[in-house]
Design an enzyme around this catalytic site. Structure first.
Site, PDB file in Angstrom:
ATOM      1  N   GLY A  38       0.841  -1.200   0.000  1.00 10.89           N
ATOM      2  CA  GLY A  38       0.000   0.000   0.000  1.00 10.89           C
ATOM      3  C   GLY A  38       0.875   1.248   0.000  1.00 10.89           C
ATOM      4  O   GLY A  38       2.104   1.162   0.041  1.00 10.89           O
ATOM      5  N   LYS A 105      -7.795  -4.939   6.728  1.00 12.03           N
ATOM      6  CA  LYS A 105      -6.732  -4.807   5.743  1.00 12.03           C
ATOM      7  C   LYS A 105      -7.188  -5.451   4.433  1.00 12.03           C
ATOM      8  O   LYS A 105      -8.155  -6.187   4.389  1.00 12.03           O
ATOM      9  CB  LYS A 105      -5.437  -5.478   6.234  1.00 12.03           C
ATOM     10  CG  LYS A 105      -4.753  -4.642   7.309  1.00 12.03           C
ATOM     11  CD  LYS A 105      -3.407  -5.178   7.705  1.00 12.03           C
ATOM     12  CE  LYS A 105      -2.466  -5.469   6.581  1.00 12.03           C
ATOM     13  NZ  LYS A 105      -2.210  -4.336   5.686  1.00 12.03           N
ATOM     14  N   GLY A 107      -7.312  -3.480   1.398  1.00 15.68           N
ATOM     15  CA  GLY A 107      -7.734  -2.490   0.407  1.00 15.68           C
ATOM     16  C   GLY A 107      -6.852  -2.540  -0.833  1.00 15.68           C
ATOM     17  O   GLY A 107      -7.302  -2.262  -1.947  1.00 15.68           O
ATOM     18  N   GLU A 114      -0.268 -10.619   3.374  1.00 18.18           N
ATOM     19  CA  GLU A 114      -0.085  -9.782   4.574  1.00 18.18           C
ATOM     20  C   GLU A 114      -0.370 -10.586   5.833  1.00 18.18           C
ATOM     21  O   GLU A 114       0.362 -10.477   6.822  1.00 18.18           O
ATOM     22  CB  GLU A 114      -1.010  -8.561   4.496  1.00 18.18           C
ATOM     23  CG  GLU A 114      -0.550  -7.548   3.454  1.00 18.18           C
ATOM     24  CD  GLU A 114      -1.537  -6.426   3.209  1.00 18.18           C
ATOM     25  OE1 GLU A 114      -1.107  -5.386   2.690  1.00 18.18           O
ATOM     26  OE2 GLU A 114      -2.730  -6.574   3.501  1.00 18.18           O
ATOM     27  N   LYS A 132      -7.280   6.444   9.441  1.00 19.23           N
ATOM     28  CA  LYS A 132      -7.432   4.992   9.635  1.00 19.23           C
ATOM     29  C   LYS A 132      -7.891   4.603  11.042  1.00 19.23           C
ATOM     30  O   LYS A 132      -8.397   3.501  11.240  1.00 19.23           O
ATOM     31  CB  LYS A 132      -6.103   4.282   9.333  1.00 19.23           C
ATOM     32  CG  LYS A 132      -5.499   4.614   7.981  1.00 19.23           C
ATOM     33  CD  LYS A 132      -6.410   4.205   6.860  1.00 19.23           C
ATOM     34  CE  LYS A 132      -5.889   4.501   5.476  1.00 19.23           C
ATOM     35  NZ  LYS A 132      -4.617   3.946   5.158  1.00 19.23           N
TER      36      LYS A 132
HETATM   37  C1  5RP Z   1      -3.130  -3.662   1.299  1.00 15.59           C
HETATM   38  C2  5RP Z   1      -3.434  -3.127   2.639  1.00 15.59           C
HETATM   39  C3  5RP Z   1      -2.933  -1.767   2.947  1.00 15.59           C
HETATM   40  O1  5RP Z   1      -2.123  -1.817   4.065  1.00 15.59           O
HETATM   41  C4  5RP Z   1      -4.103  -0.873   3.201  1.00 15.59           C
HETATM   42  O2  5RP Z   1      -4.965  -0.917   2.073  1.00 15.59           O
HETATM   43  C5  5RP Z   1      -3.677   0.576   3.456  1.00 15.59           C
HETATM   44  O3  5RP Z   1      -3.233   1.149   2.276  1.00 15.59           O
HETATM   45  P1  5RP Z   1      -2.634   2.608   2.219  1.00 15.59           P
HETATM   46  O4  5RP Z   1      -1.381   2.606   3.010  1.00 15.59           O
HETATM   47  O5  5RP Z   1      -2.401   2.840   0.730  1.00 15.59           O
HETATM   48  O6  5RP Z   1      -3.665   3.552   2.769  1.00 15.59           O
HETATM   49  O7  5RP Z   1      -4.035  -3.757   3.473  1.00 15.59           O
HETATM   50  O8  5RP Z   1      -3.741  -4.905   1.081  1.00 15.59           O
END
Ligand code: 5RP
Length: 249
Positions: A38, A105, A107, A114, A132
């Protein structure tokens, strides 16, 4: 899924960069490090790469092909998955985190790798911008990684749980998004998760769901930047200024 204005986006990106910088000292020579996925994790990987080029000796494994490519580009030595491999520290982002450090998690679609690395780590450290941290999980859609054959039945099962599932689309029109494993991603709109543990149990019994994006009891700390201030969150404790916690306990 991003509804922030360009100005808000710039501010949040500055916070992500700050949170990443605040945890660089948590990485010590000789560590094996898990690298998240991310935009926040990308800031961390880039900044860590600079330390490696300046002599810090570490080895790492990434939670996605994108993070692996970035790590390689910035000079971080990479380890392939193997039996017995454990991580001293994994640094990753999150879509949501609550006061008990329960997370949503996935996104970025990397939830499976992960969770594998988080589980193989002695310490999962979350870095995040201020958007967040939430009182209750669920505003951000909960991602599932789903085997393509099983998709119709998974959608039925999630619907029955009240999850209003939406299959994630790809960046090219008319395509579906795929994980690094070639599976589909389904975003569930439960809106509020009153019982994340109970829901996690229900989701993991649905055949074809490879993994869900609830990370429960895995994160040991979260470093969250709000404007220019960085706080360290630990489950059940009041947040503390980051400078007092520059390293693992
Ligand atoms: C990816 C994830 C990321 O950690 C999460 O989406 C946060 O993303 P970002 O740092 O771009 O806000 O879980 O699968």
């Amino acid at each position: 899924m991003n509804k922030n204005s360009p100005d808000q986006q710039t501010n949040l990106d500055a916070e992500k960069q700050l949170a990443a910088a605040a945890v660089l000292d948590w990485v010590r020579a000789g560590m094996t490090v898990g690298l998240g996925t991310g935009s926040t994790a990308a800031h961390f990987i880039t900044q860590l790469g600079e330390r490696v080029r300046n002599g810090l000796q570490i080895q790492a494994t990434a939670t996605s092909k994108a993070s692996e490519d970035l790590a390689r580009r910035v000079g971080i030595p990479l380890l392939e998955p193997r039996r017995g491999l454990r991580f001293d520290l994994t640094v990753d982002g999150a879509d949501e985190l609550d006061p008990s450090l329960r997370l949503i998690k996935g996104g970025g679609g990397a939830l499976l790798r992960e969770k594998v690395l988080a589980t193989a780590s002695d310490y999962l450290l979350i870095i995040a911008d201020s958007s967040k941290a939430v009182a209750q999980l669920g505003r951000f859609p909960l991602p599932l990684e789903v085997v393509p054959f099983a998709l119709p039945w998974v959608l039925d099962a999630v619907d029955a749980l009240g999850g209003a599932p939406v299959v994630r689309v790809g960046q090219t029109a008319g395509t579906l998004a795929h994980s690094d494993q070639g599976n589909l991603l389904v975003d569930c709109h439960f809106k509020q998760l009153a019982d994340p543990e109970g829901l996690a149990q229900q989701l993991q019994t649905i055949p074809g769901v490879v993994e869900h994006g609830l990370f429960l009891g895995l994160a040991r700390a979260a470093v969250v930047a709000t404007g220019g201030q960085v706080l360290v969150h630990r489950a059940g404790a009041a947040p503390t200024a980051a400078s007092l916690f520059s390293a693992l306990p």
